[in-house]
Design an enzyme around this catalytic site. Structure first.
Site, mmCIF file in Angstrom:
data_model
loop_
_atom_site.group_PDB
_atom_site.id
_atom_site.type_symbol
_atom_site.label_atom_id
_atom_site.label_comp_id
_atom_site.label_asym_id
_atom_site.label_seq_id
_atom_site.Cartn_x
_atom_site.Cartn_y
_atom_site.Cartn_z
ATOM 1 N N GLY A 69 0.338 4.358 -15.256
ATOM 2 C CA GLY A 69 0.199 4.934 -13.920
ATOM 3 C C GLY A 69 1.566 5.219 -13.338
ATOM 4 O O GLY A 69 1.772 5.184 -12.125
ATOM 5 N N MET A 127 3.202 4.131 -6.482
ATOM 6 C CA MET A 127 3.607 2.780 -6.825
ATOM 7 C C MET A 127 4.178 2.716 -8.235
ATOM 8 O O MET A 127 5.119 1.959 -8.500
ATOM 9 C CB MET A 127 2.422 1.820 -6.693
ATOM 10 C CG MET A 127 2.781 0.352 -6.910
ATOM 11 S SD MET A 127 4.070 -0.272 -5.797
ATOM 12 C CE MET A 127 3.120 -0.420 -4.285
ATOM 13 N N HIS A 183 -4.237 2.785 5.597
ATOM 14 C CA HIS A 183 -3.344 3.166 4.512
ATOM 15 C C HIS A 183 -3.117 4.674 4.546
ATOM 16 O O HIS A 183 -3.780 5.400 5.293
ATOM 17 C CB HIS A 183 -3.923 2.749 3.154
ATOM 18 C CG HIS A 183 -3.762 1.293 2.868
ATOM 19 N ND1 HIS A 183 -4.607 0.332 3.378
ATOM 20 C CD2 HIS A 183 -2.840 0.624 2.128
ATOM 21 C CE1 HIS A 183 -4.229 -0.865 2.968
ATOM 22 N NE2 HIS A 183 -3.168 -0.720 2.209
ATOM 23 N N HIS A 184 -2.189 5.119 3.718
ATOM 24 C CA HIS A 184 -1.864 6.540 3.646
ATOM 25 C C HIS A 184 -3.082 7.343 3.191
ATOM 26 O O HIS A 184 -4.002 6.810 2.553
ATOM 27 C CB HIS A 184 -0.697 6.763 2.691
ATOM 28 C CG HIS A 184 -0.942 6.250 1.302
ATOM 29 N ND1 HIS A 184 -1.528 7.004 0.313
ATOM 30 C CD2 HIS A 184 -0.690 5.043 0.734
ATOM 31 C CE1 HIS A 184 -1.625 6.311 -0.797
ATOM 32 N NE2 HIS A 184 -1.128 5.107 -0.575
ATOM 33 N N LYS A 240 -4.647 7.232 -0.500
ATOM 34 C CA LYS A 240 -5.243 6.051 -1.123
ATOM 35 C C LYS A 240 -6.729 6.317 -1.361
ATOM 36 O O LYS A 240 -7.474 6.606 -0.433
ATOM 37 C CB LYS A 240 -5.059 4.815 -0.239
ATOM 38 C CG LYS A 240 -5.547 3.524 -0.889
ATOM 39 C CD LYS A 240 -5.163 2.303 -0.060
ATOM 40 C CE LYS A 240 -5.698 1.009 -0.662
ATOM 41 N NZ LYS A 240 -5.174 0.747 -2.022
ATOM 42 N N GLY A 276 2.392 7.854 -10.374
ATOM 43 C CA GLY A 276 1.895 7.658 -9.015
ATOM 44 C C GLY A 276 2.961 7.071 -8.105
ATOM 45 O O GLY A 276 4.061 6.708 -8.550
ATOM 46 N N GLY A 279 -7.820 -3.401 -1.560
ATOM 47 C CA GLY A 279 -7.884 -4.659 -2.280
ATOM 48 C C GLY A 279 -7.385 -5.823 -1.447
ATOM 49 O O GLY A 279 -7.895 -6.946 -1.552
ATOM 50 N N THR A 280 -6.400 -5.562 -0.597
ATOM 51 C CA THR A 280 -5.887 -6.617 0.283
ATOM 52 C C THR A 280 -6.950 -7.068 1.267
ATOM 53 O O THR A 280 -7.140 -8.271 1.496
ATOM 54 C CB THR A 280 -4.648 -6.108 1.042
ATOM 55 O OG1 THR A 280 -3.654 -5.682 0.109
ATOM 56 C CG2 THR A 280 -4.070 -7.199 1.931
#
Length: 251
Positions: free
Chosen positions: A9, A14, A132-133, A136, A12, A142-143
């Site tokens: 990944g 991250m 989030h942005h 996403k 991307g 997930g948090t």
């Protein structure tokens, strides 16, 4: 001796950031960067694998890596407790490798989640708002899912939270019985509020990510932990010392 890392990944947001962190670290070397067109076998020259793909892709990445005896640091959201239990079953026959799931690499976020679990034992009205942005793809984050699950576990003896009118769509999605509201907006990196209501008071735990720089310390912590990881670990909070320090006073 450096640890060889493959990032899956890598194109991307991250993935690019983690690749840069690995490249800059003296104790790691970046030996493979995989994108959606890569063959997963390209990860096999690495000692450990980092997965920051998408929820629909991540299980196949983890399955391939663990089947080839590679430990994995998973930064992809969307892993439910049921899916994680499946990985635990897989690793039962592979005692020499580990998988670490970290839905958020921010140390501040890990601390806020831990504080939320502690506070959940004292309040019956609890809700989460996470932003989030716009890019996403998964919601809730997930948090937020991990925060809700930890709070529900912490208050297991107290019982479910008060969530009136939870059948109405505007009341958010219930995760472990706790309403979660997700915003996806331009200009936002990551922001989570956990709001606790009690008689005559409101407590808000607010964590904001201003830039990806906040993830670097958590990424390195996760990478260094996964080198010797065994079994399944969930959450950055499991890798940091949350015990209070300070002067103890005797009577």
């Amino acid at each position: 001796m450096t640890t060889k890392v493959a990032v899956v990944g890598a194109t991307g947001r991250m993935g690019k950031f983690i690749s840069g962190v690995v490249d800059a670290a003296d104790d790691f070397s970046l030996v493979a960067t995989l994108n959606s067109r890569s063959d997963l076998s390209e990860m096999l020259e690495a000692d450990v694998v980092v997965d920051v793909t998408e929820p629909s892709v991540s299980p196949s990445v983890v399955e391939f890596a663990t089947s080839h005896d590679k430990s994995v640091l998973v930064g992809t959201s969307g892993w439910s407790e049921d899916r994680i239990q499946g990985i635990k079953s897989t690793l039962a026959d592979k005692p020499d490798i580990g998988v670490i799931f970290i839905p958020n690499f921010s140390l501040g976020s890990a601390l806020a989640t831990s504080f939320a679990a502690a506070a959940a034992r004292y309040f019956d009205s609890i809700e989460i708002i996470e932003s989030h942005h716009a890019g996403k793809v998964d919601s809730p984050s997930g948090t937020a899912v991990r925060t809700a699950e930890l709070m529900a576990d912490a208050r297991s003896e107290r019982g479910p939270v008060a969530a009136p009118h939870h059948d109405q769509r505007a009341r958010g999605e219930q995760v472990a019985g706790i309403p979660v509201h997700s915003l996806r907006m331009t200009g936002v990196v990551a922001h989570q509020q956990v709001i606790f209501g009690g008689p005559g008071e409101v407590l808000t735990l607010d964590h904001r990510t201003m830039s990806q720089d906040s993830y670097e310390a958590g990424i390195l912590l996760g990478l260094r932990a996964v080198v010797t990881a065994r079994g399944v670990t969930v959450g950055l909070d499991q890798l940091i010392d949350l015990a209070p320090r300070g002067r103890t006073e005797s009577a």
